[in-house]
Design a protein around this motif. Sequence first.
Motif: not given
Length: 160
Positions: A66, A88, A90-94, A105-106, A108, A110
């Motif tokens: 994580k 990847y 995993l969700i990328l934290p800020q 910012t991320q 999506a 997909e």
Amino acid sequence: MRLRLAFMGTADFAVPSLAALIAAGHDVAAVYSQPARPRGRGHKPLPSPVAALALEKSIELRTPEKLDDDAVDAFGALDLDVAVVGAYGLILPQAVLDAVPTGATQPAVESPTKTSNQRKSGVRTSGSFIAAPAPEPSSSRAVFIGAGVGLVVLLGVGGA
């Protein structure tokens, strides 16, 4: 222009993108991938396709379970121009997104459905590419450029 970057990917889908970045002569400071998982008949832990390419090319491989504070600090210490994210897992934290020079910012991207939904919400798209301004254009000049479903490039393009 040679960029210092980290590549974050796991699946076969991301391998050609990493290979292209390496072939283009960019400085791939680190590759992030999911940890080796049991696969195959003997359930032997095997590296992901992206991890296998990183190992083959002698690029530093990081496989955190994580993205906790220590992993985020290590990511920030890479002093990157660009972070490339493709499948990847995993969700990328800020804090990871903020480690890109001007913050980001991320988005999506997909599936074609999500891309269609993004168009409806005002995100500019063209074919399989996506570009969206950072949430606070007055204080950040980051832009996202993604090629293909699931691939996002976080590119810092100017100072705040």
